[in-house]
Design a protein around this motif. Sequence first.
Motif, PDB file in Angstrom:
ATOM      1  N   ILE A  13       0.874  -1.173   0.000  1.00  0.00           N
ATOM      2  CA  ILE A  13       0.000   0.000   0.000  1.00  0.00           C
ATOM      3  C   ILE A  13       0.909   1.219   0.000  1.00  0.00           C
ATOM      4  CG2 ILE A  13      -1.656   1.352   1.310  1.00  0.00           C
ATOM      5  CD1 ILE A  13      -2.878  -1.165   2.331  1.00  0.00           C
ATOM      6  N   ASP A  14       0.823   1.992  -1.068  1.00  0.00           N
ATOM      7  CA  ASP A  14       1.639   3.191  -1.223  1.00  0.00           C
ATOM      8  C   ASP A  14       0.680   4.347  -1.487  1.00  0.00           C
ATOM      9  OD1 ASP A  14       3.720   4.943  -1.555  1.00  0.00           O
ATOM     10  OD2 ASP A  14       4.341   4.157  -3.501  1.00  0.00           O
ATOM     11  N   ILE A  15       0.382   5.113  -0.471  1.00  0.00           N
ATOM     12  CA  ILE A  15      -0.601   6.196  -0.539  1.00  0.00           C
ATOM     13  C   ILE A  15       0.093   7.480  -0.989  1.00  0.00           C
ATOM     14  CG2 ILE A  15      -2.324   7.505   0.763  1.00  0.00           C
ATOM     15  CD1 ILE A  15      -2.941   4.491   0.553  1.00  0.00           C
ATOM     16  N   PRO A  16      -0.461   8.166  -1.990  1.00  0.00           N
ATOM     17  CA  PRO A  16       0.168   9.418  -2.448  1.00  0.00           C
ATOM     18  C   PRO A  16       0.061  10.531  -1.404  1.00  0.00           C
ATOM     19  CG  PRO A  16      -1.871   8.996  -3.662  1.00  0.00           C
ATOM     20  CD  PRO A  16      -1.643   7.819  -2.763  1.00  0.00           C
ATOM     21  N   ASP A  17       0.975  11.473  -1.491  1.00  0.00           N
ATOM     22  CA  ASP A  17       0.940  12.637  -0.599  1.00  0.00           C
ATOM     23  C   ASP A  17      -0.394  13.361  -0.749  1.00  0.00           C
ATOM     24  OD1 ASP A  17       3.501  12.137   0.302  1.00  0.00           O
ATOM     25  OD2 ASP A  17       4.443  13.497  -1.140  1.00  0.00           O
ATOM     26  N   GLY A  18      -0.887  13.892   0.345  1.00  0.00           N
ATOM     27  CA  GLY A  18      -2.128  14.647   0.327  1.00  0.00           C
ATOM     28  C   GLY A  18      -3.378  13.809   0.499  1.00  0.00           C
ATOM     29  N   VAL A  19      -3.226  12.484   0.598  1.00  0.00           N
ATOM     30  CA  VAL A  19      -4.359  11.579   0.802  1.00  0.00           C
ATOM     31  C   VAL A  19      -4.213  10.973   2.192  1.00  0.00           C
ATOM     32  CG1 VAL A  19      -5.483   9.464  -0.015  1.00  0.00           C
ATOM     33  CG2 VAL A  19      -4.515  11.073  -1.664  1.00  0.00           C
ATOM     34  N   SER A  20      -5.310  10.873   2.921  1.00  0.00           N
ATOM     35  CA  SER A  20      -5.271  10.281   4.265  1.00  0.00           C
ATOM     36  C   SER A  20      -4.895   8.812   4.179  1.00  0.00           C
ATOM     37  CB  SER A  20      -6.638  10.426   4.937  1.00  0.00           C
ATOM     38  OG  SER A  20      -6.674   9.632   6.114  1.00  0.00           O
ATOM     39  N   ARG A  21      -3.725   8.478   4.724  1.00  0.00           N
ATOM     40  CA  ARG A  21      -3.246   7.096   4.708  1.00  0.00           C
ATOM     41  C   ARG A  21      -4.221   6.186   5.451  1.00  0.00           C
ATOM     42  NH1 ARG A  21       0.985   3.916   3.850  1.00  0.00           N
ATOM     43  NH2 ARG A  21       2.267   5.603   3.059  1.00  0.00           N
ATOM     44  N   PHE A  29      -8.326  -2.220   2.356  1.00  0.00           N
ATOM     45  CA  PHE A  29      -8.534  -3.480   3.070  1.00  0.00           C
ATOM     46  C   PHE A  29      -9.975  -3.962   2.956  1.00  0.00           C
ATOM     47  CE2 PHE A  29      -4.443  -2.559   4.998  1.00  0.00           C
ATOM     48  CZ  PHE A  29      -3.858  -3.815   4.930  1.00  0.00           C
ATOM     49  N   ASP A  30     -10.917  -3.042   2.889  1.00  0.00           N
ATOM     50  CA  ASP A  30     -12.313  -3.429   2.671  1.00  0.00           C
ATOM     51  C   ASP A  30     -12.458  -4.100   1.307  1.00  0.00           C
ATOM     52  OD1 ASP A  30     -15.185  -3.422   3.387  1.00  0.00           O
ATOM     53  OD2 ASP A  30     -15.319  -2.014   1.695  1.00  0.00           O
ATOM     54  N   ALA A  31     -11.823  -3.541   0.284  1.00  0.00           N
ATOM     55  CA  ALA A  31     -11.884  -4.127  -1.062  1.00  0.00           C
ATOM     56  C   ALA A  31     -11.214  -5.500  -1.097  1.00  0.00           C
ATOM     57  CB  ALA A  31     -11.230  -3.188  -2.076  1.00  0.00           C
ATOM     58  N   ILE A  32     -10.091  -5.641  -0.405  1.00  0.00           N
ATOM     59  CA  ILE A  32      -9.392  -6.931  -0.344  1.00  0.00           C
ATOM     60  C   ILE A  32     -10.284  -7.976   0.326  1.00  0.00           C
ATOM     61  CG2 ILE A  32      -7.451  -8.148   0.729  1.00  0.00           C
ATOM     62  CD1 ILE A  32      -5.786  -5.574   0.258  1.00  0.00           C
ATOM     63  N   GLY A  71      -5.510  -5.197  12.772  1.00  0.00           N
ATOM     64  CA  GLY A  71      -5.408  -6.366  11.906  1.00  0.00           C
ATOM     65  C   GLY A  71      -5.349  -6.016  10.426  1.00  0.00           C
ATOM     66  N   LEU A  72      -5.071  -4.757  10.115  1.00  0.00           N
ATOM     67  CA  LEU A  72      -5.035  -4.306   8.726  1.00  0.00           C
ATOM     68  C   LEU A  72      -3.597  -4.172   8.256  1.00  0.00           C
ATOM     69  CD1 LEU A  72      -7.890  -1.647   8.879  1.00  0.00           C
ATOM     70  CD2 LEU A  72      -8.030  -4.045   8.177  1.00  0.00           C
ATOM     71  N   GLY A  73      -3.038  -5.258   7.829  1.00  0.00           N
ATOM     72  CA  GLY A  73      -1.676  -5.263   7.316  1.00  0.00           C
ATOM     73  C   GLY A  73      -0.806  -6.273   8.024  1.00  0.00           C
ATOM     74  N   ASP A  74       0.309  -6.561   7.377  1.00  0.00           N
ATOM     75  CA  ASP A  74       1.236  -7.564   7.889  1.00  0.00           C
ATOM     76  C   ASP A  74       2.610  -6.996   8.190  1.00  0.00           C
ATOM     77  OD1 ASP A  74      -0.356 -10.139   7.600  1.00  0.00           O
ATOM     78  OD2 ASP A  74      -0.614  -9.200   5.645  1.00  0.00           O
ATOM     79  N   GLY A  75       2.787  -5.703   8.000  1.00  0.00           N
ATOM     80  CA  GLY A  75       4.072  -5.103   8.292  1.00  0.00           C
ATOM     81  C   GLY A  75       4.238  -3.770   7.607  1.00  0.00           C
ATOM     82  N   ALA A  76       5.440  -3.223   7.749  1.00  0.00           N
ATOM     83  CA  ALA A  76       5.742  -1.911   7.189  1.00  0.00           C
ATOM     84  C   ALA A  76       7.039  -1.969   6.403  1.00  0.00           C
ATOM     85  CB  ALA A  76       5.866  -0.873   8.301  1.00  0.00           C
ATOM     86  N   MET A  77       7.068  -1.258   5.306  1.00  0.00           N
ATOM     87  CA  MET A  77       8.273  -1.089   4.519  1.00  0.00           C
ATOM     88  C   MET A  77       8.612   0.399   4.582  1.00  0.00           C
ATOM     89  SD  MET A  77       9.080  -2.094   0.569  1.00  0.00           S
ATOM     90  CE  MET A  77       8.367  -0.694  -0.276  1.00  0.00           C
TER      91      MET A  77
END
Length: 117
Positions: A13-21, A29-32, A71-77
């Motif tokens: 998940i790579d959210i662009p600047d200016g968008v609420s992460r 995650f809802d779509a997944i 529970g939304l995600g498995d880690g951070a990069m």
Amino acid sequence: AAISSVDAVVALIDIPDGVSRIHASRRIFDAIKRAGSDIPVLHHIRFPAGAARDEIVIKTGSWVGGLLVDGLGDGAMIEVEGEDLDFLRTTSFGLLQVHDQGGGRYPRPFNCLLFGG
């Protein structure tokens, strides 16, 4: 339903600047979930070269920590050009320790990818 047909090992998940992460991640995650996919997901966080370490720690924790505990995600990069990889590793690992203690699902083996140096 397109995500269920993707032959991928992990999603970023790579959210662009200016968008609420937080809000964008919850929608993803809802779509997944609706697609019935169990693909592991990493939150990709970028900081500019020279970002203060306090900023990296605080923003990573506030942007991703709550999502992981939910529970939304498995880690951070975490990606910071020129930053010490050991610092990025310990920052990501510390976030995952809090996630694990908060009742989130157990992190998968590839839970902290780091880009620096």
